[in-house]
Design a protein around this motif. Sequence first.
Motif, PDB file in Angstrom:
ATOM      1  N   ASN A 136      55.511 -68.408  22.420  1.00 22.93           N
ATOM      2  CA  ASN A 136      54.894 -69.538  21.607  1.00 22.93           C
ATOM      3  C   ASN A 136      55.423 -70.840  21.316  1.00 22.93           C
ATOM      4  OD1 ASN A 136      51.788 -68.395  21.518  1.00 22.93           O
ATOM      5  ND2 ASN A 136      53.187 -66.835  21.161  1.00 22.93           N
ATOM      6  N   ASN A 137      56.533 -71.078  22.041  1.00 21.38           N
ATOM      7  CA  ASN A 137      57.348 -72.171  22.096  1.00 21.38           C
ATOM      8  C   ASN A 137      58.017 -72.512  20.417  1.00 21.38           C
ATOM      9  OD1 ASN A 137      57.363 -73.056  24.488  1.00 21.38           O
ATOM     10  ND2 ASN A 137      54.997 -73.829  24.181  1.00 21.38           N
ATOM     11  N   TRP A 138      58.306 -71.490  19.909  1.00 18.23           N
ATOM     12  CA  TRP A 138      58.885 -71.638  18.503  1.00 18.23           C
ATOM     13  C   TRP A 138      60.362 -71.078  18.873  1.00 18.23           C
ATOM     14  CZ3 TRP A 138      57.443 -73.698  14.094  1.00 18.23           C
ATOM     15  CH2 TRP A 138      56.246 -74.057  14.002  1.00 18.23           C
ATOM     16  N   GLU A 139      61.572 -72.067  18.484  1.00 14.54           N
ATOM     17  CA  GLU A 139      62.835 -71.689  18.760  1.00 14.54           C
ATOM     18  C   GLU A 139      63.403 -70.907  17.368  1.00 14.54           C
ATOM     19  OE1 GLU A 139      65.606 -74.816  19.876  1.00 14.54           O
ATOM     20  OE2 GLU A 139      67.000 -73.979  18.815  1.00 14.54           O
ATOM     21  N   LEU A 140      63.913 -69.723  17.565  1.00 13.15           N
ATOM     22  CA  LEU A 140      64.627 -69.007  16.398  1.00 13.15           C
ATOM     23  C   LEU A 140      65.931 -69.799  16.103  1.00 13.15           C
ATOM     24  CD1 LEU A 140      64.397 -66.244  14.830  1.00 13.15           C
ATOM     25  CD2 LEU A 140      65.497 -65.403  16.825  1.00 13.15           C
ATOM     26  N   ILE A 141      66.049 -70.142  14.801  1.00 10.43           N
ATOM     27  CA  ILE A 141      67.228 -70.972  14.663  1.00 10.43           C
ATOM     28  C   ILE A 141      67.947 -70.440  13.586  1.00 10.43           C
ATOM     29  CG2 ILE A 141      66.199 -73.384  14.927  1.00 10.43           C
ATOM     30  CD1 ILE A 141      65.838 -73.585  11.686  1.00 10.43           C
ATOM     31  N   GLN A 142      67.586 -68.996  12.644  1.00  7.68           N
ATOM     32  CA  GLN A 142      68.581 -68.409  12.065  1.00  7.68           C
ATOM     33  C   GLN A 142      67.956 -67.203  11.814  1.00  7.68           C
ATOM     34  OE1 GLN A 142      69.239 -70.383   8.226  1.00  7.68           O
ATOM     35  NE2 GLN A 142      70.375 -68.453   7.439  1.00  7.68           N
ATOM     36  N   GLU A 143      68.856 -65.956  11.605  1.00  6.15           N
ATOM     37  CA  GLU A 143      68.334 -64.763  11.003  1.00  6.15           C
ATOM     38  C   GLU A 143      69.001 -64.220  10.231  1.00  6.15           C
ATOM     39  OE1 GLU A 143      66.855 -62.519  15.409  1.00  6.15           O
ATOM     40  OE2 GLU A 143      68.953 -62.980  15.150  1.00  6.15           O
ATOM     41  N   MET A 144      68.565 -63.609   9.299  1.00  3.12           N
ATOM     42  CA  MET A 144      69.543 -63.002   7.977  1.00  3.12           C
ATOM     43  C   MET A 144      69.072 -61.459   8.021  1.00  3.12           C
ATOM     44  SD  MET A 144      68.998 -65.513   4.821  1.00  3.12           S
ATOM     45  CE  MET A 144      67.570 -66.659   5.339  1.00  3.12           C
ATOM     46  N   ILE A 145      70.028 -60.740   7.680  1.00  2.00           N
ATOM     47  CA  ILE A 145      69.655 -59.193   7.540  1.00  2.00           C
ATOM     48  C   ILE A 145      70.309 -58.825   6.065  1.00  2.00           C
ATOM     49  CG2 ILE A 145      71.813 -58.588   8.482  1.00  2.00           C
ATOM     50  CD1 ILE A 145      69.940 -56.109   9.675  1.00  2.00           C
ATOM     51  N   LYS A 184      75.467 -61.487  17.148  1.00  2.00           N
ATOM     52  CA  LYS A 184      76.531 -62.375  17.101  1.00  2.00           C
ATOM     53  C   LYS A 184      77.416 -62.029  15.803  1.00  2.00           C
ATOM     54  CE  LYS A 184      75.564 -66.044  20.035  1.00  2.00           C
ATOM     55  NZ  LYS A 184      74.556 -66.843  20.046  1.00  2.00           N
ATOM     56  N   GLU A 185      76.563 -61.755  14.695  1.00  2.00           N
ATOM     57  CA  GLU A 185      77.165 -61.744  13.414  1.00  2.00           C
ATOM     58  C   GLU A 185      77.748 -60.345  13.087  1.00  2.00           C
ATOM     59  OE1 GLU A 185      75.418 -62.821   9.016  1.00  2.00           O
ATOM     60  OE2 GLU A 185      74.308 -61.252   9.977  1.00  2.00           O
ATOM     61  N   HIS A 186      77.142 -59.443  13.768  1.00  2.00           N
ATOM     62  CA  HIS A 186      77.574 -57.959  13.648  1.00  2.00           C
ATOM     63  C   HIS A 186      77.954 -57.581  12.062  1.00  2.00           C
ATOM     64  CE1 HIS A 186      78.772 -55.243  16.839  1.00  2.00           C
ATOM     65  NE2 HIS A 186      77.918 -55.917  17.527  1.00  2.00           N
ATOM     66  N   SER A 187      77.196 -57.557  11.235  1.00  2.00           N
ATOM     67  CA  SER A 187      77.530 -57.469   9.844  1.00  2.00           C
ATOM     68  C   SER A 187      77.590 -55.776   9.486  1.00  2.00           C
ATOM     69  CB  SER A 187      76.679 -57.873   8.852  1.00  2.00           C
ATOM     70  OG  SER A 187      75.355 -57.382   9.107  1.00  2.00           O
ATOM     71  N   ALA A 188      77.994 -55.487   8.671  1.00  2.00           N
ATOM     72  CA  ALA A 188      77.898 -53.942   8.140  1.00  2.00           C
ATOM     73  C   ALA A 188      76.522 -53.452   8.053  1.00  2.00           C
ATOM     74  CB  ALA A 188      78.634 -53.553   6.716  1.00  2.00           C
ATOM     75  N   VAL A 189      75.773 -54.308   7.392  1.00  2.00           N
ATOM     76  CA  VAL A 189      74.210 -53.991   7.132  1.00  2.00           C
ATOM     77  C   VAL A 189      73.491 -53.627   8.487  1.00  2.00           C
ATOM     78  CG1 VAL A 189      71.957 -54.608   6.186  1.00  2.00           C
ATOM     79  CG2 VAL A 189      74.148 -55.305   4.997  1.00  2.00           C
ATOM     80  N   LEU A 235      76.909 -50.352  18.597  1.00  2.00           N
ATOM     81  CA  LEU A 235      77.605 -49.522  17.840  1.00  2.00           C
ATOM     82  C   LEU A 235      79.003 -49.007  18.227  1.00  2.00           C
ATOM     83  CD1 LEU A 235      74.655 -47.142  16.712  1.00  2.00           C
ATOM     84  CD2 LEU A 235      75.513 -49.267  15.391  1.00  2.00           C
ATOM     85  N   ASP A 236      79.191 -49.203  19.421  1.00  2.00           N
ATOM     86  CA  ASP A 236      80.585 -48.679  20.016  1.00  2.00           C
ATOM     87  C   ASP A 236      81.384 -49.633  19.775  1.00  2.00           C
ATOM     88  OD1 ASP A 236      79.698 -46.130  21.165  1.00  2.00           O
ATOM     89  OD2 ASP A 236      79.180 -46.955  22.844  1.00  2.00           O
ATOM     90  N   LEU A 237      80.950 -51.065  19.728  1.00  2.00           N
ATOM     91  CA  LEU A 237      81.875 -52.070  19.245  1.00  2.00           C
ATOM     92  C   LEU A 237      82.530 -52.190  17.983  1.00  2.00           C
ATOM     93  CD1 LEU A 237      79.698 -55.003  20.680  1.00  2.00           C
ATOM     94  CD2 LEU A 237      81.415 -54.021  21.885  1.00  2.00           C
ATOM     95  N   TYR A 238      81.781 -51.347  17.093  1.00  2.00           N
ATOM     96  CA  TYR A 238      82.372 -51.194  15.529  1.00  2.00           C
ATOM     97  C   TYR A 238      83.536 -50.086  15.672  1.00  2.00           C
ATOM     98  CZ  TYR A 238      78.448 -53.657  13.763  1.00  2.00           C
ATOM     99  OH  TYR A 238      77.579 -54.639  13.327  1.00  2.00           O
TER     100      TYR A 238
END
Length: 239
Positions: A136-145, A184-189, A235-238
Motif C-alpha cells: 500500500n505504498n508505505w515505506e518501512l523506515i525503522q523497526e524496534m524490538i 540487520k541489527e541482529h540483537s539479543a532480543v 540463528l546460525d549466524l549467532y
Amino acid sequence: MNELKLSKRLEAVAEAVPKGYTLADIGSDHAYLPIYCYLKEIVPSAIAGEVVEGPFQTAKNQVERLDLHKAIDVRKGDGLEVISKGEVDAITICGMGGALIATILDHGKDKLEGVKRLILQPNISAVSVRKWLLENNWELIQEMILEEDDKIYEILIAERGEPSKPYQLAELNKELLLGPFLLKEHSAVFKKKWTLEKKNWDRILLQLDSASPSQEVEDKKRELEQYIQYVQKELDLYE
Ligand code: SAM
C-alpha cells in the motif's frame, strides 16, 4: 503504568511520534499514550479511538479526570472511522495482532490521505503489517524490538515513500517475516524471539505430522518448514 509513566513498549512508540504532529491512537484503551504525548508536549492535540464501550469509557474518564478534553478527543468507533481525512499527521495502533492492524488500515485507506507517519506495534504477526505496508505504498523506515515483562514486542514505523526500499527483493519473504531492519541489527532480543518461535513451530510441525492428511495440512507444513529454514539460517549466524 499511567499517563505519566508508560510501559517501555508504549514509551518507545511515543518516542517515534514526531514533535508537533497531531496524533490518532486507535484502540487506545486507557488513552495513556495520547495523554502522555500531549503532557510531554510531543503533540499539540490527539484523538483516542476505541471500539469497545468499556475501554472507551475508561479513556473518557482519564481525559476528564486530567481536564484534557480540549486537547484529547476520545471517540468511539471501529478503526479509522473515528478520524476524518486530513485530520491527523500520525497514527498509532498498538497492542493488537498484526492481521487486525492490517485490516484496520485497509478498511480505513481513504482516511490515510494526509497522514505522514504510521507507528504500529503488533503483538503477533508483524509480517501481516509489513506486507500491508509494502502493498500500500508505505515505506518501512525503522523497526524496534524490545522485551518487557517476559514478552517481546516489535514496533514498525512507516512513512509514505518507496515501499520496496528497505528490502533486498531476492529475500523478500524472509525479510517480511523477520523485518529488514531487525535482520540487520541482529540483537539479543531478536535472537531470543526467533529461538522461541522456532521451538513453537517445531512443536506444531510434529503435531501436523500426526494430523489426518489434507491439502490444508500440507500447505501449513510447507509454510512452517520454510519459516523454520529462514529462522534457522539467521540463528546460525549467532553461533
Ligand atoms: N493500545 C493500547 C496499548 O497498546 O496498550 C491498548 C491495547 S488493547 C490490548 C487493544 C485495544 O484495541 C482494546 O481496547 C480494543 O477494544 C481495541 N480495539 C480492537 N479492535 C479495534 C478496532 N477495530 N477499532 C478500535 N479499537 C479497537
